[in-house]
Design a protein around this motif. Sequence first.
Motif, PDB file in Angstrom:
ATOM      1  N   LYS A  63      -3.712  -5.367  -3.530  1.00 44.44           N
ATOM      2  CA  LYS A  63      -4.311  -4.248  -2.800  1.00 44.44           C
ATOM      3  C   LYS A  63      -5.800  -4.486  -2.576  1.00 44.44           C
ATOM      4  CE  LYS A  63      -1.174  -0.642  -4.535  1.00 44.44           C
ATOM      5  NZ  LYS A  63      -1.098   0.603  -5.328  1.00 44.44           N
ATOM      6  N   THR A  64      -6.474  -4.969  -3.626  1.00 39.18           N
ATOM      7  CA  THR A  64      -7.906  -5.227  -3.495  1.00 39.18           C
ATOM      8  C   THR A  64      -8.171  -6.273  -2.433  1.00 39.18           C
ATOM      9  OG1 THR A  64      -8.218  -4.695  -5.833  1.00 39.18           O
ATOM     10  CG2 THR A  64      -9.963  -5.963  -4.762  1.00 39.18           C
ATOM     11  N   ARG A 113      -7.595  -4.872   1.129  1.00 38.37           N
ATOM     12  CA  ARG A 113      -8.631  -3.923   1.538  1.00 38.37           C
ATOM     13  C   ARG A 113      -9.932  -4.609   1.952  1.00 38.37           C
ATOM     14  NH1 ARG A 113      -6.983  -0.174  -3.373  1.00 38.37           N
ATOM     15  NH2 ARG A 113      -5.485   1.187  -2.309  1.00 38.37           N
ATOM     16  N   LYS A 163      -0.087  -6.438  -8.365  1.00 36.72           N
ATOM     17  CA  LYS A 163      -0.041  -5.560  -7.187  1.00 36.72           C
ATOM     18  C   LYS A 163      -1.398  -4.954  -6.897  1.00 36.72           C
ATOM     19  CE  LYS A 163       2.844  -1.926  -5.183  1.00 36.72           C
ATOM     20  NZ  LYS A 163       3.975  -0.991  -5.407  1.00 36.72           N
ATOM     21  N   GLU A 164      -2.126  -4.575  -7.946  1.00 37.15           N
ATOM     22  CA  GLU A 164      -3.445  -3.995  -7.739  1.00 37.15           C
ATOM     23  C   GLU A 164      -4.407  -5.027  -7.184  1.00 37.15           C
ATOM     24  OE1 GLU A 164      -4.256  -0.871  -7.911  1.00 37.15           O
ATOM     25  OE2 GLU A 164      -2.174  -0.387  -8.457  1.00 37.15           O
ATOM     26  N   GLU A 165      -4.281  -6.262  -7.649  1.00 40.11           N
ATOM     27  CA  GLU A 165      -5.149  -7.309  -7.118  1.00 40.11           C
ATOM     28  C   GLU A 165      -4.824  -7.579  -5.655  1.00 40.11           C
ATOM     29  OE1 GLU A 165      -6.155 -10.094 -10.985  1.00 40.11           O
ATOM     30  OE2 GLU A 165      -4.207 -10.363 -10.008  1.00 40.11           O
ATOM     31  N   LEU A 171       0.806  -1.213   0.000  1.00 42.81           N
ATOM     32  CA  LEU A 171       0.000   0.000   0.000  1.00 42.81           C
ATOM     33  C   LEU A 171       0.845   1.271   0.000  1.00 42.81           C
ATOM     34  CD1 LEU A 171      -2.818  -1.006   2.521  1.00 42.81           C
ATOM     35  CD2 LEU A 171      -2.830  -1.130   0.035  1.00 42.81           C
TER      36      LEU A 171
END
Length: 838
Positions: free
Chosen positions: A829-830, A833, A825-827, A801
Amino acid sequence: MSSQKIQRLLEPPDVSAAHQFALEYLDTTFAHIDDLDGIDEVLSQTKARSAELQRQLSASQQSIDSLVTKTRVAALANLDTAREHAEDRELIENEMTYLSHELVSSLSPSKSSASPTLLEDIETMHRVLKELESVRAYVAVIERTLTLSEGALAQLRGAPSPISTSSMSEYNRLSAFVNNVVQTCNAVQDIGSVEQSLHLVTFVRRIRNKTWSDIKAMFSAKLTSALDNLKWPMPVDYPAASVHDRKSFESAFKDLILLQEIGENIEGSTNQLERGSEGLYPLETLAHAISLRFKYHFETERETNRLDKPEWYLSHIMNVAHDHRSFMENVIQRLLLGTKYQRVNAWQNYITLLLPILERKLRLTVPTLLSHPALLAHTVYQALIFDSNMRELGYEFVVSAEAKKNEEKGGVSSVILGQKEWFGAWLEGEKKFAEDQYHEIISASDAWVIVHDDSNDSDGYKVSRSVAELKATNSARRIKAQVEQITDRYSPLPSFAQRTRFLIHVQLPILEQYYSRVSSSLDAFETLSSALVRAVPGALGVEGAKTDSRKLTGGIEGSQRLCKALLSARYVESAMQQWGEEEFFLELWTEINHRAALRTRAEMHPSLPNSADRRSSDAPECTIFEELITQYTNLVSRAEDMLVSQVCGETEIALRPHFVAITTPKDDGDVQNVDDGIAVPPSLLPSIALLSAHLTFLRNTLSTAVTTHIYRRIAARISEHILQREVLFRPGLTRGQSRTGLSREQARSVQAECELWAETCQAALRTSRARAEGPWGRLLVAGRLLGARREEVDRAVKEVLGGQGDGWEDALESATSLGSGGLGKEEVKTVLRLRDDL
């Protein structure tokens, strides 16, 4: 003088004209009165002239009367003569008419029944005389030839051994006389004479050849008598024979050799024996005894003469060649030393003389076998085996120059295969037999039973395969055995053109039909799986049209049908890869690419690789089965795709209740506890059990490599489906400032479910944990990030993050032991969260 002039002269004088003439004369002479003085003189002259004229008239009248009388007499005489001449002319005309009638030829269409004319008779007699003279000359030549022939035979009957050139003097005279006749006849230009002379040439040559044959038979009889003492045609123990028998044999043998040398010297022929296209006279005598025994056993009504046993007479000649080899190499070859034929291989020449015996037998037998394809195929196969065995013994078959150019091997089988009609009949019989055998294989009750025993595979094949436990259906194994059997049947063919025809018309159609069969089975499976369900005859293992399509295409039953197609196609594909690398097919494919005629035929067949873009001198880069291998590879891929879709589709359908259940409140009794106390919803168990059953079946049915490959595809697709539906886009969760995350219990439940998927696959496949977790990496990483304690993911949270660079992957490795598992990386983060403690 004409008759009109005579008539005019006989007329009396014209008085008025005379008076007119006298008046005109007086007027002219006495135009004036003064002229009358001379009238007396004129009168006297006139009187004198008148008297003279009167006298002349009298004389003329007398002459006329006399002439008329004579004329009348002559006319009467001429009239009589004319009458006689008229009678003569009539007689002559009658005679000429008769003669003209007699001169019409008997060949004339208008007088077909008339007799020949004298001229024709004379011409006929001249022609007959000429023919008689020709016949006399003809007969004289024949008489001379026969006399010389008898003299040559008589001279040699009493000739001492060994014979010499002087013993052949009479035959020399015969040969010289025949050559002289031939040269004389060839010099004649007349067409009729040439035709007659050609018959004469043929006859005298026949007499000369017959004389030579009689001479050869005379000496052959001596050799035959000596051979009887040696027990020929039984195997000869030459050292055990008596000295007298051996000397008699060697003397007769050498006499025949000398006879052959003398004959070639006389005729001036080129020696062809070194090339093996002619036989030595003594060996012809030896082969003749074999021929007589062969006729007795295999060309009479004895029990040994059977159409269904061609191997009997082929083996007989094979045994003769083998049994007499030592005698040929040790005795006959020694007798040829010092002769003109010392370079001739005695055993090779002997076998060459034996082969016509088999060729004659085949020519007599094959027409009878054309209506019996099985017997014809058996005969051809046995002939090919015979040729192959003879080559193994070291014999080289004599072939023509054209056959050598095409690199053909020759042999007794060429008697059948060289005849277009016979070869076509054999090819059609082989094709029908192969098709019947194929349909029998396909129609067998156990055709699509998967065989787990690899005992039918050869050791060589197992070594060539990286997967030792390659499995297949019975039909695939039997198709492989059938294709190899077909290869064995046509691989001995002496001609590459014949091999190519057999490949295209018999072997390739079997592979094409099997491909179509498996492909149609997949088509039927897709049809049964579709919304519009209907029974399609011909599907793998489908019997009847009233079978429930869900049972045929669903669950383990559906996977089993797809595995049958997969294993069948993969097994034949692997077999073709092995065949393509064999020497026989490599050599055949090379010859097809190098020869224009074969290349053109191959380009017209869709199941052979296209060689149009490659020069004939280039070596082929692919194998002969490359096109079919590609088709079967695509078929394997299609079956794998359908199998993956089948397993994944059923598992995803079974997961639907679970995805509904996780979004609804649960009672405490609606969960089951695992060892660590994490609740696992009961709605998940049917899908896990279904996947476990499928994987267990695949492990027991497919090879390890294929099972692993399909498992990875299945696990990757299911894990992605669960990741999307249960984690990344889980219903009931909100994102943003007022986000709603997963509770601690929900997060641990997701992790437990993810781990349970991997554990179930590990147990079903009986493999290591690392192998089982590989395809589930993305889902396992997401589950572990959700279920881990806060302190375990703090570093990962900071790196993902707020951090920069690739340190977040190392942080995930320490938190999940799988790194990122393929998540971006975005996955990640999802996923983070979704935790309610962040």
